[in-house]
Design a protein around this motif. Structure first.
Motif, PDB file in Angstrom:
ATOM      1  N   LEU A  99      52.404  36.848  41.930  1.00 54.49           N
ATOM      2  CA  LEU A  99      51.809  37.244  40.515  1.00 54.49           C
ATOM      3  C   LEU A  99      51.456  35.900  39.946  1.00 54.49           C
ATOM      4  CD1 LEU A  99      51.062  39.367  38.293  1.00 54.49           C
ATOM      5  CD2 LEU A  99      53.537  39.221  37.502  1.00 54.49           C
ATOM      6  N   LEU A 100      50.020  35.742  39.549  1.00 57.65           N
ATOM      7  CA  LEU A 100      49.827  34.509  39.177  1.00 57.65           C
ATOM      8  C   LEU A 100      49.103  34.586  37.815  1.00 57.65           C
ATOM      9  CD1 LEU A 100      48.100  33.171  42.394  1.00 57.65           C
ATOM     10  CD2 LEU A 100      50.522  32.979  41.597  1.00 57.65           C
ATOM     11  N   ALA A 101      49.253  33.539  36.879  1.00 53.65           N
ATOM     12  CA  ALA A 101      48.423  33.222  35.663  1.00 53.65           C
ATOM     13  C   ALA A 101      47.396  32.230  36.018  1.00 53.65           C
ATOM     14  CB  ALA A 101      49.285  33.057  34.453  1.00 53.65           C
ATOM     15  N   GLU A 102      46.209  32.495  35.847  1.00 52.97           N
ATOM     16  CA  GLU A 102      45.134  31.405  36.202  1.00 52.97           C
ATOM     17  C   GLU A 102      44.276  30.971  34.991  1.00 52.97           C
ATOM     18  OE1 GLU A 102      42.822  31.165  39.933  1.00 52.97           O
ATOM     19  OE2 GLU A 102      41.438  32.154  38.651  1.00 52.97           O
ATOM     20  N   TYR A 103      44.147  29.560  34.868  1.00 50.60           N
ATOM     21  CA  TYR A 103      43.506  29.064  33.465  1.00 50.60           C
ATOM     22  C   TYR A 103      42.284  28.515  34.132  1.00 50.60           C
ATOM     23  CZ  TYR A 103      42.004  27.088  29.347  1.00 50.60           C
ATOM     24  OH  TYR A 103      41.359  26.640  28.116  1.00 50.60           O
ATOM     25  N   THR A 104      40.947  28.807  33.711  1.00 50.78           N
ATOM     26  CA  THR A 104      39.793  28.265  34.253  1.00 50.78           C
ATOM     27  C   THR A 104      39.176  27.375  32.917  1.00 50.78           C
ATOM     28  OG1 THR A 104      39.279  30.010  35.531  1.00 50.78           O
ATOM     29  CG2 THR A 104      37.429  28.904  35.036  1.00 50.78           C
ATOM     30  N   PHE A 105      38.875  26.095  33.061  1.00 49.13           N
ATOM     31  CA  PHE A 105      38.749  25.295  31.984  1.00 49.13           C
ATOM     32  C   PHE A 105      37.466  25.580  31.291  1.00 49.13           C
ATOM     33  CE2 PHE A 105      41.928  23.042  34.424  1.00 49.13           C
ATOM     34  CZ  PHE A 105      42.849  22.586  33.586  1.00 49.13           C
ATOM     35  N   LEU A 106      36.659  26.042  32.004  1.00 49.61           N
ATOM     36  CA  LEU A 106      35.350  26.489  31.267  1.00 49.61           C
ATOM     37  C   LEU A 106      34.821  28.067  31.534  1.00 49.61           C
ATOM     38  CD1 LEU A 106      32.877  23.574  32.788  1.00 49.61           C
ATOM     39  CD2 LEU A 106      34.237  23.507  30.432  1.00 49.61           C
ATOM     40  N   ASP A 107      34.017  28.296  30.796  1.00 47.33           N
ATOM     41  CA  ASP A 107      33.647  29.878  30.728  1.00 47.33           C
ATOM     42  C   ASP A 107      32.803  30.115  31.968  1.00 47.33           C
ATOM     43  OD1 ASP A 107      33.074  32.609  30.277  1.00 47.33           O
ATOM     44  OD2 ASP A 107      32.280  32.429  28.368  1.00 47.33           O
ATOM     45  N   ILE A 108      33.333  30.767  33.199  1.00 44.64           N
ATOM     46  CA  ILE A 108      32.530  30.579  34.273  1.00 44.64           C
ATOM     47  C   ILE A 108      31.119  31.933  34.156  1.00 44.64           C
ATOM     48  CG2 ILE A 108      33.913  32.444  35.384  1.00 44.64           C
ATOM     49  CD1 ILE A 108      32.480  29.248  37.202  1.00 44.64           C
ATOM     50  N   THR A 109      31.529  32.597  33.084  1.00 40.89           N
ATOM     51  CA  THR A 109      30.414  33.515  32.804  1.00 40.89           C
ATOM     52  C   THR A 109      29.236  32.871  32.207  1.00 40.89           C
ATOM     53  OG1 THR A 109      31.149  34.364  30.627  1.00 40.89           O
ATOM     54  CG2 THR A 109      32.003  35.439  32.486  1.00 40.89           C
ATOM     55  N   LYS A 110      29.370  31.791  31.880  1.00 39.37           N
ATOM     56  CA  LYS A 110      28.199  31.062  31.246  1.00 39.37           C
ATOM     57  C   LYS A 110      27.961  29.584  31.949  1.00 39.37           C
ATOM     58  CE  LYS A 110      29.421  32.565  26.491  1.00 39.37           C
ATOM     59  NZ  LYS A 110      29.822  32.360  25.170  1.00 39.37           N
ATOM     60  N   LYS A 111      29.019  29.266  32.718  1.00 39.18           N
ATOM     61  CA  LYS A 111      28.794  27.880  33.545  1.00 39.18           C
ATOM     62  C   LYS A 111      28.763  28.207  34.914  1.00 39.18           C
ATOM     63  CE  LYS A 111      29.208  25.621  29.612  1.00 39.18           C
ATOM     64  NZ  LYS A 111      28.379  24.631  28.764  1.00 39.18           N
ATOM     65  N   LYS A 112      28.106  27.312  35.733  1.00 36.37           N
ATOM     66  CA  LYS A 112      27.802  27.170  37.160  1.00 36.37           C
ATOM     67  C   LYS A 112      29.116  27.068  37.855  1.00 36.37           C
ATOM     68  CE  LYS A 112      23.687  29.045  37.426  1.00 36.37           C
ATOM     69  NZ  LYS A 112      23.233  30.240  38.182  1.00 36.37           N
ATOM     70  N   PHE A 113      29.819  26.290  37.357  1.00 40.28           N
ATOM     71  CA  PHE A 113      31.264  25.722  37.912  1.00 40.28           C
ATOM     72  C   PHE A 113      32.020  25.426  36.962  1.00 40.28           C
ATOM     73  CE2 PHE A 113      28.882  22.137  37.883  1.00 40.28           C
ATOM     74  CZ  PHE A 113      29.571  21.122  37.394  1.00 40.28           C
ATOM     75  N   SER A 114      33.568  25.407  37.383  1.00 43.36           N
ATOM     76  CA  SER A 114      34.578  25.051  36.586  1.00 43.36           C
ATOM     77  C   SER A 114      35.945  24.781  37.392  1.00 43.36           C
ATOM     78  CB  SER A 114      34.999  25.937  35.508  1.00 43.36           C
ATOM     79  OG  SER A 114      36.116  25.789  34.804  1.00 43.36           O
ATOM     80  N   PRO A 115      36.569  23.619  37.029  1.00 43.89           N
ATOM     81  CA  PRO A 115      37.948  23.543  37.770  1.00 43.89           C
ATOM     82  C   PRO A 115      38.770  24.531  37.288  1.00 43.89           C
ATOM     83  CG  PRO A 115      37.566  21.882  35.883  1.00 43.89           C
ATOM     84  CD  PRO A 115      36.387  22.557  36.194  1.00 43.89           C
ATOM     85  N   PHE A 116      40.039  24.764  37.800  1.00 40.24           N
ATOM     86  CA  PHE A 116      41.075  25.726  37.385  1.00 40.24           C
ATOM     87  C   PHE A 116      42.239  25.616  37.837  1.00 40.24           C
ATOM     88  CE2 PHE A 116      39.549  27.321  41.554  1.00 40.24           C
ATOM     89  CZ  PHE A 116      40.668  27.736  41.888  1.00 40.24           C
ATOM     90  N   VAL A 117      43.164  25.842  37.208  1.00 39.24           N
ATOM     91  CA  VAL A 117      44.745  25.841  37.919  1.00 39.24           C
ATOM     92  C   VAL A 117      45.562  27.152  37.629  1.00 39.24           C
ATOM     93  CG1 VAL A 117      44.830  23.387  37.106  1.00 39.24           C
ATOM     94  CG2 VAL A 117      45.670  25.155  35.440  1.00 39.24           C
ATOM     95  N   PHE A 118      46.390  27.153  38.583  1.00 35.94           N
ATOM     96  CA  PHE A 118      47.266  28.582  38.521  1.00 35.94           C
ATOM     97  C   PHE A 118      48.960  28.024  38.874  1.00 35.94           C
ATOM     98  CE2 PHE A 118      45.910  28.250  42.865  1.00 35.94           C
ATOM     99  CZ  PHE A 118      46.959  28.240  43.581  1.00 35.94           C
ATOM    100  N   ALA A 119      49.650  29.053  38.393  1.00 33.19           N
ATOM    101  CA  ALA A 119      50.993  29.002  38.621  1.00 33.19           C
ATOM    102  C   ALA A 119      51.791  30.328  38.511  1.00 33.19           C
ATOM    103  CB  ALA A 119      51.701  28.201  37.770  1.00 33.19           C
TER     104      ALA A 119
END
Length: 279
Positions: A99-119
């Protein structure tokens, strides 16, 4: 009137459903421990795969749950030079639920790519095994190769095959369509066991081990005598076999495909009375 009905009752349901995604993953898994000194490597890695669901709380924050099937293994044949003649090896099939919480730094629905992290947190089941001199598969936990559970060694507690781990990692996402996102990710799992490879501390007395668990336990506990030029004498009790100061960890590297359950442009193609697609 029809448009009003759709707006009041159907649109909220579609918006809610669009937050759900199916995730499919594939890649390779590996571990670091007494038989694999490198913290991160593709050497001796195995195929891994998984599937799960994702719910977007916001455009940047999501909850994810997966079931992953992984395999790890290593051999002293490829270990540090001073450990080659120990001649131990193992493999381990792992089933993990997380069970993870994931944070995507940019709004991927509007951007073509974005870094992300999870824990998050995970539960995994593992069962280390090796192959004997005849090529037969032997599960190691029942053999108590380091005296786990034997009354003569009260400090050597039996290890559990079901354990908790703490996943942490990240990567980069690429939007390939309105409903599909690809992600390259690396995820490490901190564990609380040193026995994923069935190696942790010291050799126990040969006679005690054989009387308690039989000759196969002795054979699998000490394997240097199988090598040409290897020491044929079983070590005295207390001789170092592994390093108990560091727990094992395992990790995964691969590709995730995330598929939205509903996409307006696909579902409503050709209709004129539906709201525009959510970008």
């Amino acid at each position: 009137m029809k448009s009003l009905f759709f707006s009041l009752f159907l649109v909220p349901g579609f918006l809610q459903a669009q937050r759900w995604h199916i995730n499919l993953t594939g890649g390779v898994s590996n571990y670091s421990g007494d038989l694999q000194a490198k913290n991160y490597t593709f050497d001796q890695s195995y195929f891994a795969y998984g599937a799960g669901v994702q719910y977007d709380l916001t455009p940047n924050l999501a909850l994810i749950s997966n079931i992953n099937i992984l395999k790890v293994g290593a051999s002293d044949q490829y270990n540090n030079p001073d450990l080659v003649f120990r001649n131990l090896s193992f493999q381990n099939n792992i089933t993990e639920w997380n069970l993870l919480a994931e944070y995507t730094f940019l709004d991927i629905t509007k951007k073509k790519f974005s870094p992300f992290v999870f824990a998050g947190i995970a539960i995994f089941h593992n069962n280390p095994f090796a192959y004997d001199t005849l090529g037969e598969k032997v599960y190691l936990k029942p053999l108590s190769t380091e005296g786990e559970g034997l009354p003569q060694y009260p400090g050597q507690k039996p290890y559990s095959q079901t354990q908790f781990s703490v996943p942490i990692g990240g990567g980069i996402k690429f939007r390939v369509s309105e409903s599909v996102v690809l992600a390259y990710e690396i995820g490490f799992r901190k564990t609380f066991t040193d026995y994923m490879d069935d190696v942790s501390s010291f050799y126990v007395d040969q006679t005690i081990l054989q009387n308690a668990k039989g000759p196969l336990a002795v054979e699998m506990a000490y394997r240097a005598n199988e090598l040409k030029g290897g020491d044929q004498t079983y070590p005295v009790s207390g001789t170092k076999r592994g390093n108990p100061n560091h727990n094992d960890f395992y990790y995964y590297t691969g590709i995730r495909v995330s598929i939205a359950l509903i996409n307006y442009k696909t579902y409503d193609r050709g209709r004129t009375d539906c709201p525009p697609a959510v970008q």
